[in-house]
Design a protein around this motif. Structure first.
Motif, PDB file in Angstrom:
ATOM      1  N   ALA A  29      57.211  44.681  38.625  1.00 33.73           N
ATOM      2  CA  ALA A  29      56.861  45.018  37.238  1.00 33.73           C
ATOM      3  C   ALA A  29      56.731  46.540  37.078  1.00 33.73           C
ATOM      4  O   ALA A  29      57.013  47.073  36.006  1.00 33.73           O
ATOM      5  N   ASP A  36      57.694  42.732  32.238  1.00 36.13           N
ATOM      6  CA  ASP A  36      56.348  42.989  31.723  1.00 36.13           C
ATOM      7  C   ASP A  36      55.280  42.698  32.767  1.00 36.13           C
ATOM      8  O   ASP A  36      54.313  43.439  32.891  1.00 36.13           O
ATOM      9  N   SER A  37      55.425  41.565  33.479  1.00 35.93           N
ATOM     10  CA  SER A  37      54.410  41.194  34.465  1.00 35.93           C
ATOM     11  C   SER A  37      54.974  40.211  35.483  1.00 35.93           C
ATOM     12  O   SER A  37      55.970  39.540  35.227  1.00 35.93           O
ATOM     13  N   GLN A  39      53.463  37.209  38.303  1.00 35.33           N
ATOM     14  CA  GLN A  39      52.362  36.406  38.836  1.00 35.33           C
ATOM     15  C   GLN A  39      52.890  35.697  40.075  1.00 35.33           C
ATOM     16  O   GLN A  39      53.759  34.827  39.974  1.00 35.33           O
ATOM     17  N   TRP A  52      57.389  33.015  42.155  1.00 34.17           N
ATOM     18  CA  TRP A  52      56.603  33.821  41.233  1.00 34.17           C
ATOM     19  C   TRP A  52      56.994  33.482  39.802  1.00 34.17           C
ATOM     20  O   TRP A  52      58.010  32.851  39.549  1.00 34.17           O
ATOM     21  N   GLU A  54      57.824  35.455  36.266  1.00 33.26           N
ATOM     22  CA  GLU A  54      58.215  36.766  35.768  1.00 33.26           C
ATOM     23  C   GLU A  54      58.263  36.709  34.248  1.00 33.26           C
ATOM     24  O   GLU A  54      58.870  35.800  33.688  1.00 33.26           O
ATOM     25  N   THR A  55      57.617  37.677  33.608  1.00 28.28           N
ATOM     26  CA  THR A  55      57.636  37.758  32.150  1.00 28.28           C
ATOM     27  C   THR A  55      58.436  38.977  31.727  1.00 28.28           C
ATOM     28  O   THR A  55      58.191  40.085  32.204  1.00 28.28           O
ATOM     29  N   ARG A  56      59.419  38.740  30.872  1.00 30.25           N
ATOM     30  CA  ARG A  56      60.247  39.800  30.288  1.00 30.25           C
ATOM     31  C   ARG A  56      60.232  39.633  28.772  1.00 30.25           C
ATOM     32  O   ARG A  56      60.121  38.526  28.268  1.00 30.25           O
ATOM     33  N   THR A  64      58.438  33.809  29.888  1.00 32.60           N
ATOM     34  CA  THR A  64      58.002  33.709  31.282  1.00 32.60           C
ATOM     35  C   THR A  64      58.824  32.632  31.973  1.00 32.60           C
ATOM     36  O   THR A  64      58.949  31.521  31.457  1.00 32.60           O
TER      37      THR A  64
END
Length: 157
Positions: A29, A36-37, A39, A52, A54-56, A64
């Motif tokens: 990120a 964006d993030s 997890q 994981w 992944e947020t875009r 996500t």
């Protein structure tokens, strides 16, 4: 109904340095401007089975996606490295493959991205015919930026 694109980027860094950037999922990120993030869903070193979320943000909308490593071969002095990341989202199977080949003066990094609709319906076929090229164009631009971000990070190590 498949869509596929392949991109390449020369990186002025060793294959090991490029691999370090690609395999640093928790740090992606900070590296990839389009992410964006992150997890993490699994623990341990990067390898097959690493998972994981992944947020875009694309087209103004945050999305996500759960992703996982399906194949990982770090580069070595005798062979090129490669890794494959998979995701299932919205009835499609997404595959991203990175290939790293040392060329003596750095690394040739090739990314191949593919999207396959798993159970195409008449409506999904129509939508892909109408919007598939636009979607792949947007995806391709994001992937070009990802490659540039990976190169910049690896070159700064």
């Amino acid at each position: 109904m498949d869509h596929k694109t392949t991109l390449s980027q020369h990186v002025n860094a060793s294959p090991d340095e490029v691999w370090a950037v690609i395999s640093d999922i928790p740090g992606s990120a900070a590296t990839l401007s389009g992410v964006d993030s992150i997890q993490m869903l699994s623990e341990g070193a990067y390898g097959e089975g690493t998972r994981w979320k992944e947020t875009r943000t694309m087209m103004g909308r945050a999305e996500t996606v759960e992703m996982w490593v399906s194949q990982a071969e770090p580069p070595s002095p005798t062979r090129a490295g490669s890794t494959t990341v998979k995701a299932l989202q919205g009835g499609a199977d997404y595959t991203t493959r990175f290939m790293l080949a040392g060329d003596g003066g750095g690394t040739d990094l090739t990314l191949t991205f593919g999207a396959q609709v798993l159970k195409p319906t008449l409506m999904s076929k129509i939508m892909m015919a109408l919007f598939g090229k636009i979607g792949m164009s947007i995806t391709r631009k994001a992937l070009v930026k990802d490659l540039a971000d990976i190169a910049a990070k690896a070159e700064s190590l």
